[in-house]
Design an enzyme around this catalytic site. Structure first.
Site, PDB file in Angstrom:
ATOM      1  N   PRO A  16      10.763  -2.685   1.594  1.00  0.00           N
ATOM      2  CA  PRO A  16      11.186  -4.042   1.952  1.00  0.00           C
ATOM      3  C   PRO A  16       9.959  -4.921   2.127  1.00  0.00           C
ATOM      4  O   PRO A  16       9.034  -4.561   2.859  1.00  0.00           O
ATOM      5  CB  PRO A  16      11.926  -3.838   3.282  1.00  0.00           C
ATOM      6  N   ALA A  18       8.977  -9.035   2.817  1.00  0.00           N
ATOM      7  CA  ALA A  18       9.445 -10.385   3.107  1.00  0.00           C
ATOM      8  C   ALA A  18       8.982 -11.349   2.022  1.00  0.00           C
ATOM      9  O   ALA A  18       7.811 -11.357   1.637  1.00  0.00           O
ATOM     10  CB  ALA A  18       8.927 -10.836   4.470  1.00  0.00           C
ATOM     11  N   CYS A 100       5.472  -3.671  10.724  1.00  0.00           N
ATOM     12  CA  CYS A 100       4.985  -4.955  10.211  1.00  0.00           C
ATOM     13  C   CYS A 100       3.756  -5.402  11.003  1.00  0.00           C
ATOM     14  O   CYS A 100       3.787  -5.456  12.236  1.00  0.00           O
ATOM     15  CB  CYS A 100       6.080  -6.013  10.309  1.00  0.00           C
ATOM     16  N   ASP A 203      -0.739   3.078  -1.250  1.00  0.00           N
ATOM     17  CA  ASP A 203      -1.593   3.409  -2.395  1.00  0.00           C
ATOM     18  C   ASP A 203      -0.871   4.159  -3.515  1.00  0.00           C
ATOM     19  O   ASP A 203      -1.507   4.867  -4.298  1.00  0.00           O
ATOM     20  CB  ASP A 203      -2.823   4.209  -1.956  1.00  0.00           C
ATOM     21  N   GLY A 225       5.332  -0.566  -2.377  1.00  0.00           N
ATOM     22  CA  GLY A 225       5.359  -1.975  -2.017  1.00  0.00           C
ATOM     23  C   GLY A 225       4.614  -2.805  -3.030  1.00  0.00           C
ATOM     24  O   GLY A 225       5.151  -3.194  -4.058  1.00  0.00           O
ATOM     25  N   ARG A 226       3.333  -3.058  -2.770  1.00  0.00           N
ATOM     26  CA  ARG A 226       2.552  -3.924  -3.670  1.00  0.00           C
ATOM     27  C   ARG A 226       2.461  -3.378  -5.086  1.00  0.00           C
ATOM     28  O   ARG A 226       2.328  -4.139  -6.041  1.00  0.00           O
ATOM     29  CB  ARG A 226       1.153  -4.127  -3.084  1.00  0.00           C
TER      30      ARG A 226
END
Length: 323
Positions: A16, A18, A100, A203, A225-226
């Site tokens: 997730p 934002a 977060c 990573d 994520g990224r």
């Protein structure tokens, strides 16, 4: 992989994020083989009292299933009320955000700030589990607050005792934010310390790094994520790497631009052109990262206001790559 009563076929999960993992992007990632996606982080307080758009973040399309909802907050009663509310919306699980690192979230004693208040975190998790009934509850947290306070193992044990069905650990501390390297050894220590599934985060950038994380840590799944920003194909890569299949062919420049426009079109239909295109600018920049001609059009992308403008600019980038 099983989390409570939920069976997940593919072990690459979309984190997730934002402002990033809205419904349109989640659908793209599910197409590419993500085993599970989550809503953007939803404030329990905002959901109960309205006014900050929290309810809108709960909307999802049938093709996104299985989908989890991620809530954040520090008040057990409000968390329980929010869990009861979202429990009727068809989500596959409920995740509590205790990782977060954003200053605004931490400043309110939420997110990763709860890693410094394990008694509060325990009360929140226990309240969520009780309110959820048969719906699995999970929690996402970090390696610790800082280098001197790396308490992920104790935190995971506390979460298991509170009744959660699985934990997800990001291998960085709060003070690291997203800098430096994720500590996979800490993920391995958490896995060895608990009897519930452990999801590793940090990573994972392709299929091989996903395979390496599973091998080095023993975790049950990986969360991306990224690494998925502008690259939903990573879930196809992960699925192949973990099943022993040959690595898939990387997407061409044309395929990347086509998928970008597909996502943009869905966002326009659901949010209106003005809002969608402003949110889409960062996605478009991620999709074309590394392509020949990308640098020349990046500034133009940051000014687009219409779907037609975005399409024209991306075609310029594609044409530059063909020269």
């Amino acid at each position: 992989m099983r989390i409570g009563n939920l069976e997940i076929e593919n072990r690459g999960l979309l984190a997730p994020m934002a402002g990033v993992t809205d419904s349109a992007f989640r659908r793209i990632c599910m197409q590419m083989g993500a085993g599970l996606c989550y809503t953007e982080m939803v404030s329990a307080k905002g959901l109960l009292y309205g006014g900050d758009g929290s309810a809108a973040l709960l909307k999802y399309a049938p093709e996104e299933r299985p989908i989890g909802v991620q809530l954040f907050g520090r008040e057990p009663q409000r968390i329980a009320q929010a869990v009861e509310r979202v429990g009727e919306l068809g989500f596959a699980l409920i995740d509590l955000n205790m990782g977060c690192p954003a200053k605004k979230i931490v400043g309110n004693g939420e997110g990763s700030a709860l890693m410094r208040e394990m008694d509060v975190a325990h009360a929140v998790l226990q309240a969520a589990v009780r309110a959820a009934g048969e719906l699995p509850v999970t929690v996402k947290f970090r390696a610790g607050w800082d280098e001197e306070n790396r308490n992920a193992v104790a935190f995971a044990r506390m979460a298991e005792q509170a009744g959660v069905a699985a934990v997800c650990i990001h291998g960085r501390t709060r003070e690291q934010f997203y800098a430096g390297h994720a500590d996979w050894e800490m993920i391995a220590r958490v896995k060895a310390a608990v009897g519930i599934p452990v999801i590793g985060n940090g990573d994972v950038t392709d299929g091989e790094s996903a395979r390496a994380m599973l091998a080095q840590t023993g975790c049950d799944a990986v969360m991306v994520g990224r690494g998925a920003q502008g690259n939903p194909w990573i879930f196809r890569q992960i699925a192949c790497a973990l099943s022993g299949q040959p690595a898939p062919v990387l997407p061409s420049a044309g395929e990347r631009i086509e998928k970008c426009m597909e996502q943009a079109a869905v966002m326009v239909r659901e949010k209106g052109e003005r809002t969608a295109l402003r949110e889409m600018r960062k996605h478009a920049a991620w999709y074309i990262k590394g392509l020949r001609g990308a640098a020349a059009v990046r500034g133009k992308i940051n000014a687009v206001e219409t779907l037609a403008q975005l399409d024209g600019i991306l075609r310029q980038c594609l044409a530059a790559g063909d020269k």
